[in-house]
Write a protein that holds these residues in place. Sequence first.
Motif, PDB file in Angstrom:
ATOM      1  N   LYS A   1       1.497  -1.475  -0.003  1.00 11.54           N
ATOM      2  CA  LYS A   1      -0.069   0.101  -0.136  1.00 11.54           C
ATOM      3  C   LYS A   1       1.147   1.378   0.057  1.00 11.54           C
ATOM      4  O   LYS A   1       0.455   2.149  -0.809  1.00 11.54           O
TER       5      LYS A   1
ATOM      6  N   THR B   1       2.860  12.010  -0.829  1.00 12.47           N
ATOM      7  CA  THR B   1       1.874  11.642   0.188  1.00 12.47           C
ATOM      8  C   THR B   1       3.087  11.439   1.442  1.00 12.47           C
ATOM      9  O   THR B   1       3.902  10.845   1.905  1.00 12.47           O
TER      10      THR B   1
ATOM     11  N   ASP C   1      -0.350  11.592   9.836  1.00 11.80           N
ATOM     12  CA  ASP C   1      -1.327  11.250   8.615  1.00 11.80           C
ATOM     13  C   ASP C   1      -1.435   9.553   9.115  1.00 11.80           C
ATOM     14  O   ASP C   1      -0.735   8.501   8.635  1.00 11.80           O
TER      15      ASP C   1
ATOM     16  N   THR D   1      -4.233   6.830   7.335  1.00 12.82           N
ATOM     17  CA  THR D   1      -4.331   6.963   7.021  1.00 12.82           C
ATOM     18  C   THR D   1      -4.413   5.803   6.176  1.00 12.82           C
ATOM     19  O   THR D   1      -4.911   4.624   6.314  1.00 12.82           O
ATOM     20  N   LEU D   2      -2.912   5.370   5.910  1.00 18.84           N
ATOM     21  CA  LEU D   2      -1.930   4.259   5.320  1.00 18.84           C
ATOM     22  C   LEU D   2      -1.802   3.093   6.614  1.00 18.84           C
ATOM     23  O   LEU D   2      -2.363   1.914   6.383  1.00 18.84           O
TER      24      LEU D   2
ATOM     25  N   ASP E   1      -3.668   2.774   9.146  1.00 21.29           N
ATOM     26  CA  ASP E   1      -5.583   2.472   9.451  1.00 21.29           C
ATOM     27  C   ASP E   1      -5.440   1.150   9.058  1.00 21.29           C
ATOM     28  O   ASP E   1      -6.798   0.668   9.121  1.00 21.29           O
ATOM     29  N   SER E   2      -5.682   2.189   7.516  1.00 24.49           N
ATOM     30  CA  SER E   2      -5.941   1.616   6.175  1.00 24.49           C
ATOM     31  C   SER E   2      -5.500  -0.706   6.305  1.00 24.49           C
ATOM     32  O   SER E   2      -7.045  -0.900   6.333  1.00 24.49           O
TER      33      SER E   2
ATOM     34  N   SER F   1       3.716   7.852  12.273  1.00 30.74           N
ATOM     35  CA  SER F   1       2.286   7.294  11.841  1.00 30.74           C
ATOM     36  C   SER F   1       2.431   6.154  12.328  1.00 30.74           C
ATOM     37  O   SER F   1       3.151   5.690  12.667  1.00 30.74           O
TER      38      SER F   1
ATOM     39  N   ASN G   1      -1.118   3.397  15.144  1.00 26.63           N
ATOM     40  CA  ASN G   1      -2.016   3.062  15.465  1.00 26.63           C
ATOM     41  C   ASN G   1      -1.211   2.504  16.835  1.00 26.63           C
ATOM     42  O   ASN G   1      -2.949   1.676  17.008  1.00 26.63           O
TER      43      ASN G   1
END
Length: 172
Positions: free
Chosen positions: A43, A71, A76, A78-79, A81-82, A105, A107
């Motif tokens: 990703k 990016t 951020d 997004t990556l 968490d996805s 970055s 989680n």
Amino acid sequence: MKAPLLTLSLLAFLASAAVPILTSVYAGPAEDVQAAMQRLKSKAATLGAPSAKGEDTVAGKTVPVLYFGQTKVNGDFTLVDSVQKEMGGTETLFVKSGGEFVRVSTNVKKDDGSRAVGTILDPKGKAIAAINKGEAYFGEADILGHPYITGYEPIRDASSGIIGIYYVGYPK
């Protein structure tokens, strides 16, 4: 006599078909870590080549800015968490800042429930020893006081320099 034989054959077929399904559903942490690592890296690669340039403040620390293509990854989620949504576990992108690797970055959560951005990779752990040699590390690690089955792989820039770390892990 044909009905019991047909029933028995059908049950045998269904049981043999279910074994691979159950195996994949209940794959162990080591397989989960490998799969999640591949997903995180793939990703990230779709965003573009990794680079570190400029500076940013993350949780009060001045660190380089980690990019994939255009990016900006610092701050951020997004990556990571996805990948968590798809694969479970925890994911982090670290950036190299001097001799440390800082979560920019993630989680991974601190005990207070907030994201562990700005925290560093254990400087005495097995993972950093492997990364400093340019190698991946897969195995047990303590993440902010909690045991995990983990994977760490270097993030390399265009000149093959290590600029960060991909991390995935599952609570032990």
